[in-house]
Design an enzyme around this catalytic site. Structure first.
Site, PDB file in Angstrom:
ATOM      1  N   GLU A 109       0.842  -1.209   0.000  1.00 10.88           N
ATOM      2  CA  GLU A 109       0.000   0.000   0.000  1.00 10.88           C
ATOM      3  C   GLU A 109       0.872   1.251   0.000  1.00 10.88           C
ATOM      4  O   GLU A 109       0.586   2.215  -0.700  1.00 10.88           O
ATOM      5  CB  GLU A 109      -0.941  -0.037   1.213  1.00 10.88           C
ATOM      6  CG  GLU A 109      -2.024  -1.102   1.006  1.00 10.88           C
ATOM      7  CD  GLU A 109      -2.854  -1.360   2.255  1.00 10.88           C
ATOM      8  OE1 GLU A 109      -2.250  -1.611   3.314  1.00 10.88           O
ATOM      9  OE2 GLU A 109      -4.081  -1.319   2.164  1.00 10.88           O
ATOM     10  N   GLU A 129      -3.636  -9.823   3.388  1.00  9.20           N
ATOM     11  CA  GLU A 129      -4.418  -9.560   4.614  1.00  9.20           C
ATOM     12  C   GLU A 129      -5.507 -10.589   4.885  1.00  9.20           C
ATOM     13  O   GLU A 129      -5.773 -10.913   6.043  1.00  9.20           O
ATOM     14  CB  GLU A 129      -5.038  -8.156   4.550  1.00  9.20           C
ATOM     15  CG  GLU A 129      -4.052  -7.020   4.764  1.00  9.20           C
ATOM     16  CD  GLU A 129      -3.399  -6.529   3.479  1.00  9.20           C
ATOM     17  OE1 GLU A 129      -3.438  -7.272   2.464  1.00  9.20           O
ATOM     18  OE2 GLU A 129      -2.864  -5.421   3.476  1.00  9.20           O
TER      19      GLU A 129
HETATM   20  N1  3HC Z   1       4.154  -7.729  11.777  1.00  9.76           N
HETATM   21  C1  3HC Z   1       4.784  -8.137  12.907  1.00  9.76           C
HETATM   22  N2  3HC Z   1       5.657  -9.166  12.916  1.00  9.76           N
HETATM   23  C2  3HC Z   1       5.882  -9.794  11.762  1.00  9.76           C
HETATM   24  C3  3HC Z   1       5.260  -9.425  10.570  1.00  9.76           C
HETATM   25  C4  3HC Z   1       4.362  -8.332  10.594  1.00  9.76           C
HETATM   26  N3  3HC Z   1       3.752  -7.879   9.500  1.00  9.76           N
HETATM   27  N4  3HC Z   1       5.682 -10.259   9.593  1.00  9.76           N
HETATM   28  C5  3HC Z   1       6.553 -11.097  10.159  1.00  9.76           C
HETATM   29  N5  3HC Z   1       6.683 -10.825  11.471  1.00  9.76           N
HETATM   30  C6  3HC Z   1       7.572 -11.490  12.435  1.00  9.76           C
HETATM   31  C7  3HC Z   1       7.236 -12.943  12.655  1.00  9.76           C
HETATM   32  O1  3HC Z   1       6.259 -13.089  13.658  1.00  9.76           O
HETATM   33  C8  3HC Z   1       8.585 -13.511  13.056  1.00  9.76           C
HETATM   34  O2  3HC Z   1       8.774 -13.192  14.411  1.00  9.76           O
HETATM   35  P1  3HC Z   1       9.629 -14.178  15.379  1.00  9.76           P
HETATM   36  O3  3HC Z   1      10.976 -14.314  14.731  1.00  9.76           O
HETATM   37  O4  3HC Z   1       9.599 -13.493  16.680  1.00  9.76           O
HETATM   38  O5  3HC Z   1       8.860 -15.482  15.388  1.00  9.76           O
HETATM   39  C9  3HC Z   1       9.567 -12.683  12.237  1.00  9.76           C
HETATM   40  O6  3HC Z   1       8.862 -11.501  11.848  1.00  9.76           O
HETATM   41  C10 3HC Z   1      10.062 -13.378  10.980  1.00  9.76           C
HETATM   42  O7  3HC Z   1       8.936 -13.829  10.246  1.00  9.76           O
HETATM   43  P2  3HC Z   1       8.934 -15.262   9.549  1.00  9.76           P
HETATM   44  O8  3HC Z   1       9.448 -16.287  10.485  1.00  9.76           O
HETATM   45  O9  3HC Z   1       7.577 -15.431   8.956  1.00  9.76           O
HETATM   46  O10 3HC Z   1      10.042 -15.026   8.419  1.00  9.76           O
HETATM   47  P3  3HC Z   1      10.066 -15.540   6.925  1.00  9.76           P
HETATM   48  O11 3HC Z   1      11.327 -15.014   6.345  1.00  9.76           O
HETATM   49  O12 3HC Z   1       9.771 -16.991   6.858  1.00  9.76           O
HETATM   50  O13 3HC Z   1       8.846 -14.784   6.192  1.00  9.76           O
HETATM   51  C11 3HC Z   1       7.443 -12.946   5.551  1.00  9.76           C
HETATM   52  C12 3HC Z   1       8.834 -13.397   6.047  1.00  9.76           C
HETATM   53  C13 3HC Z   1       7.198 -13.516   4.156  1.00  9.76           C
HETATM   54  C14 3HC Z   1       7.429 -11.444   5.496  1.00  9.76           C
HETATM   55  C15 3HC Z   1       6.364 -13.474   6.514  1.00  9.76           C
HETATM   56  O14 3HC Z   1       6.736 -13.157   7.839  1.00  9.76           O
HETATM   57  C16 3HC Z   1       4.985 -12.914   6.295  1.00  9.76           C
HETATM   58  O15 3HC Z   1       4.283 -13.353   5.413  1.00  9.76           O
HETATM   59  N6  3HC Z   1       4.591 -11.961   7.148  1.00  9.76           N
HETATM   60  C17 3HC Z   1       3.242 -11.454   7.175  1.00  9.76           C
HETATM   61  C18 3HC Z   1       3.008 -10.475   6.078  1.00  9.76           C
HETATM   62  C19 3HC Z   1       1.623  -9.922   6.172  1.00  9.76           C
HETATM   63  O16 3HC Z   1       0.646 -10.610   6.433  1.00  9.76           O
HETATM   64  N7  3HC Z   1       1.512  -8.621   5.928  1.00  9.76           N
HETATM   65  C20 3HC Z   1       0.269  -7.944   6.024  1.00  9.76           C
HETATM   66  C21 3HC Z   1       0.087  -7.420   7.420  1.00  9.76           C
HETATM   67  S1  3HC Z   1      -1.493  -6.721   7.662  1.00  9.76           S
HETATM   68  C22 3HC Z   1      -1.411  -5.205   6.933  1.00  9.76           C
HETATM   69  O17 3HC Z   1      -0.406  -4.850   6.374  1.00  9.76           O
HETATM   70  C23 3HC Z   1      -2.659  -4.375   7.047  1.00  9.76           C
HETATM   71  C24 3HC Z   1      -2.607  -3.173   6.192  1.00  9.76           C
HETATM   72  O18 3HC Z   1      -3.403  -3.382   5.077  1.00  9.76           O
HETATM   73  C25 3HC Z   1      -3.123  -1.956   6.924  1.00  9.76           C
END
Ligand code: 3HC
Ligand code: NAI
Length: 707
Positions: A109, A129
């Site tokens: 975004e 999301e």
């Molecule tokens: N917020 C907070 N923490 C997050 C995060 C996020 N968006 N994404 C990842 N983390 C944290 C994980 O909990 C993990 O924490 P830990 O080491 O304490 O367990 C650490 O970051 C590493 O994450 P992964 O183990 O998942 O690492 P990978 O390298 O395997 O994957 C990734 C990285 C592809 C970025 C994966 O973490 C992911 O898919 N994250 C979520 C992305 C997501 O859903 N984004 C949308 C959020 S909602 C949003 O943006 C709303 C908006 O529209 C307003």
């Protein structure tokens, strides 16, 4: 600025680097610092443009998910990123977004509020999301259709699947792919556009389509969402939000999106899915096997037994690029095993999942063998021979002789005692359970069964390996059925009891499918083979306490040769396409057997069916937790979501119980205890938590603090 965002200069270009490890989430402080950096650039005459880039392994992977829980619990006010993104879009000097790793959610975004986007070819870009039960909440549903068109935006927002940078470039989401150093490429790009007029995504309308074309797109998307994401609210909300983009001016569309976003954020589904997101990461944390525990390099493996499970397990390793020896007792069994693997791969090629070249390479890496001669090269062996203690012990004694010191000796047993198997070797510390689920090459769950003597290195290696294999590894203790199957017993027992008490067979399954499960419990029995449980029950009959009610319907069905799908008859009748049809013969038989057993027949509601089956899971889960065979309630949830088709939007059985309220669940279990006897004795932990007004989630937190 603050320590989350750095600003440097490359001559006339400001470089704004977000440095908020591990994934540069838009945590409080990050938007404010970016905004300040943009303001500073706009008043600095020496600067012509800005580049926003992420430090470390990724661009911004989204909003900070941890903040959502604080907002819904009222601990912090609800914040929106919308004004911040308008601020970027309204910058008087151009802002170029440089993407590597992932630009997800709020990250994408933000990128769309920038004026240009460049990316490394390996980057992934998406609005995931919905996987958290929410929708894009910072104008993603409004800006994305303006850049990629309505159909693609609907797909990306409703399904949550990312696109690769090259695909994003083809869609118009990325302006330039940058091979080599991203930052210098982005700075050069910024210089190139610095004097051009500044495009604003929110002002674009050419890709918003016509009402007629869009109507068909939205109808098809809603249809697909109801089928593929059954029971989930967020995908439908995401479609509504993109539809708003096509019907309203940008500002109003954003308001419509905000309303839908907030509804989703405060829903039970979103809370459950966020629990799942963190749970999947939590299960990897083992208190006495900390990060940094040495691991064994697993470069070659061997699998013993090329049957249903062994063949699938061999494919799992091959798919991860690890060469496999596959052993069976004779050429015929080996040929049959390899034949099934080939057929499986061929159908993956047909369905477009793998290319022929990928499959040819995988097949090359699986070497069928009849002896243990080459096993001395293997770093790990997974045994998947018939289920029988004597056979398992003899295989492990052979492995002890054939394998090099340090090799991991794993068993795929689903019911046998890992410690007893380990005793057959001179190195019990190398022995562990790796319980794959059928079909092994498809199911994500891997229960890793810790024996009394399994070494920390072996545990750490298996946990790490599970990720490499594309599985979710959950460490469990060594009890009968481990965690998943031990809970599945009471669940399926209740399903049978309900049928024996007068519920229609299809009504039992329908109630659980309507609850959200992938399949009903009786149909699941038919799929797995009713004879499997029947054989086990016969073996353990002597352990059953007298005077305690046992289900009889499946045993009787087996006595009639109705083993389920494999004999085309079980609870249901199956046609040549394996479609289940209700079988009046079974209904009549169950009524007759129940009458003979003196079980009163009654009308049973869908609500009771669900409560009986699901609370049976919860009660057994609470016992397992208290006995320490699962480390945390969330581990049980992750097992059920990945191995048993429990709906993710309910967060798993333990989270679901928390959501219903443990007092309510406990009360219902007490009622069942009174009505149905000893099998429903409430688990002491459940009773304690209910009486003290606590939840399983709080139990997990307290235990994490204690560890
Ligand atoms: N917020 C907070 N923490 C997050 C995060 C996020 N968006 N994404 C990842 N983390 C944290 C994980 O909990 C993990 O924490 P830990 O080491 O304490 O367990 C650490 O970051 C590493 O994450 P992964 O183990 O998942 O690492 P990978 O390298 O395997 O994957 C990734 C990285 C592809 C970025 C994966 O973490 C992911 O898919 N994250 C979520 C992305 C997501 O859903 N984004 C949308 C959020 S909602 C949003 O943006 C709303 C908006 O529209 C307003
Ligand atoms: P299967 O009957 O399909 O295959 C067993 C294979 O082992 C046969 O090919 C047999 O020839 C081979 N075998 C027997 N003795 C051997 C020996 N000494 N050396 C080499 N190969 C030998 O059995 P399945 O279903 O694959 O089960 C295997 C194991 O996996 C069992 O322990 C079972 O409990 C477990 N399991 C099974 C699941 C399932 O859904 N089928 C799910 C999870 C675990």
């Amino acid at each position: 600025m603050n320590n989350l965002v750095r600003v440097t200069r490359d001559n006339d270009v400001a470089v704004i680097t977000v440095d908020n490890p591990p994934v540069n989430a838009l945590s409080p402080g990050v938007p404010q610092a970016i905004e300040a950096a943009i303001d500073e650039m706009n008043i600095d005459p020496a600067i012509k443009a800005a580049v926003i880039i992420g430090a470390g392994r990724t661009f911004i992977a989204g909003a900070d998910i941890k903040e959502f829980g604080k907002m819904t619990s009222g601990a912090t006010p609800r914040r929106t990123l919308l004004p911040f993104l308008l601020h970027i879009e309204d910058s008087v000097k151009p802002v170029v977004i440089a993407i590597h790793g992932t630009a997800f959610g709020g990250g994408l975004e933000l990128a769309m509020a920038g004026h240009y986007r460049v990316a490394s070819p390996t980057a992934q870009i998406g609005q995931p999301e919905v996987k958290l039960g929410i929708i894009p909440g910072a104008a993603g549903t409004q800006r994305l259709p303006r850049l990629v068109g309505v159909a693609k935006a609907v797909e990306m927002c409703a399904e949550g699947k990312p696109v690769s940078a090259p695909d994003a470039a083809a869609l118009g989401l990325i302006d330039s792919l940058i091979d080599g150093d991203l930052l210098s490429g982005a700075v050069a790009f910024a210089r190139g556009i610095a004097d051009k007029p500044i495009p604003k995504t929110r002002e674009r309308t050419t890709k918003l389509g016509t009402a007629t074309d869009n109507a068909a797109v939205f109808a098809a998307a809603r249809d697909a969402a109801r089928k593929k994401q059954r029971g989930m609210k967020a995908p439908l909300a995401a479609i509504d939000a993109v539809e708003a983009a096509t019907r309203m001016p940008f500002e109003e569309g954003c308001q419509a999106e905000q309303k839908l976003f907030t509804e989703c954020l405060f829903s039970d589904q979103s809370k459950a899915l966020i629990h799942v997101f963190f749970g999947e990461r939590e299960v990897g944390k083992i208190p006495d096997v900390p990060k940094g525990t040495p691991v064994i390099a697993v470069n070659r493996v061997a699998v013993v037994g090329s049957g249903t499970m062994g063949g699938g397990i061999a494919m799992v390793f091959a798919n991860a690029g690890i060469p496999v020896l596959l052993k069976d007792v004779d050429q015929a069994a080996l040929d049959a095993g390899m034949g099934k693997i080939r057929k499986n791969y061929a159908s993956s090629v047909q369905r477009g999942r793998f290319t022929q070249q990928f499959v040819d390479e995988r097949l090359q890496s699986i070497t069928p063998v009849l002896t243990y001669d080459l096993f001395s090269d293997a770093d790990m062996v997974v045994e998947a021979v018939f289920e029988g203690m004597a056979l398992k012990k003899s295989v492990f004694a052979e492995l002890d002789r054939a394998c090099k010191p340090g090799a991991i000796l794993a068993s795929n047993t689903s019911t046998l005692n890992i410690d007893e198997i380990a005793e057959a070797t001179s190195r019990p510390e190398a022995v562990i359970g790796t319980h794959f689920f059928s079909p092994a090459n498809v199911m994500r769950l891997l229960e890793i069964v810790r024996g009394k003597k399994s070494s920390k290195e072996v545990i750490a290696t298996c946990m790490q390996l599970s990720k490499k294999l594309g599985k979710v590894g959950v460490l469990v203790g060594n009890c009968r059925g481990f965690v998943g199957n031990r809970m599945f017993g009471p669940y399926r027992r209740e399903a049978q009891f309900l049928a024996e008490e007068g519920a229609e067979i299809e009504a039992v399954d329908r109630a659980l499918v309507d609850f959200g499960n992938a399949m009903g419990p009786l149909a699941t029995g038919d799929l797995a083979g009713l004879d499997v449980g029947w054989r086990i029950r016969k073996e353990y009959r002597h352990l059953e306490k007298p005077g305690i009610r046992q289900p009889f319907a499946e045993d009787r069905l087996c006595e009639l040769g109705r083993y389920g799908q494999k004999t085309t008859k079980g609870w249901y009748r199956y046609d040549e396409n394996r479609r289940a049809n209700a079988d009046p013969e079974v209904a009549a038989l169950v009524r007759k057997w129940s009458a003979e057993a003196g079980i009163p027949q009654r009308q049973i509601s869908a609500e009771e069916i669900v409560d009986r089956c699901i609370y049976a899971l919860v009660n057994e889960g609470a016992r397992i937790l208290e006995e320490g065979f699962a480390l945390r309630a969330v581990d049980i949830d992750i097992i059920y979501l990945n191995g048993y088709g429990f709906p993710a939007y309910r967060g798993g059985p333990m989270w679901h119980a928390d959501t219903v309220g443990l007092q309510k669940v406990y009360q219902r279990i007490c009622e069942f205890h009174q009505q149905h006897g000893e099998l429903w004795a409430p688990a002491p932990l459940l009773q304690r938590l209910a009486e003290s007004g606590k939840t399983f989630a709080e139990f997990d937190k307290e235990h994490a603090l204690a560890a």
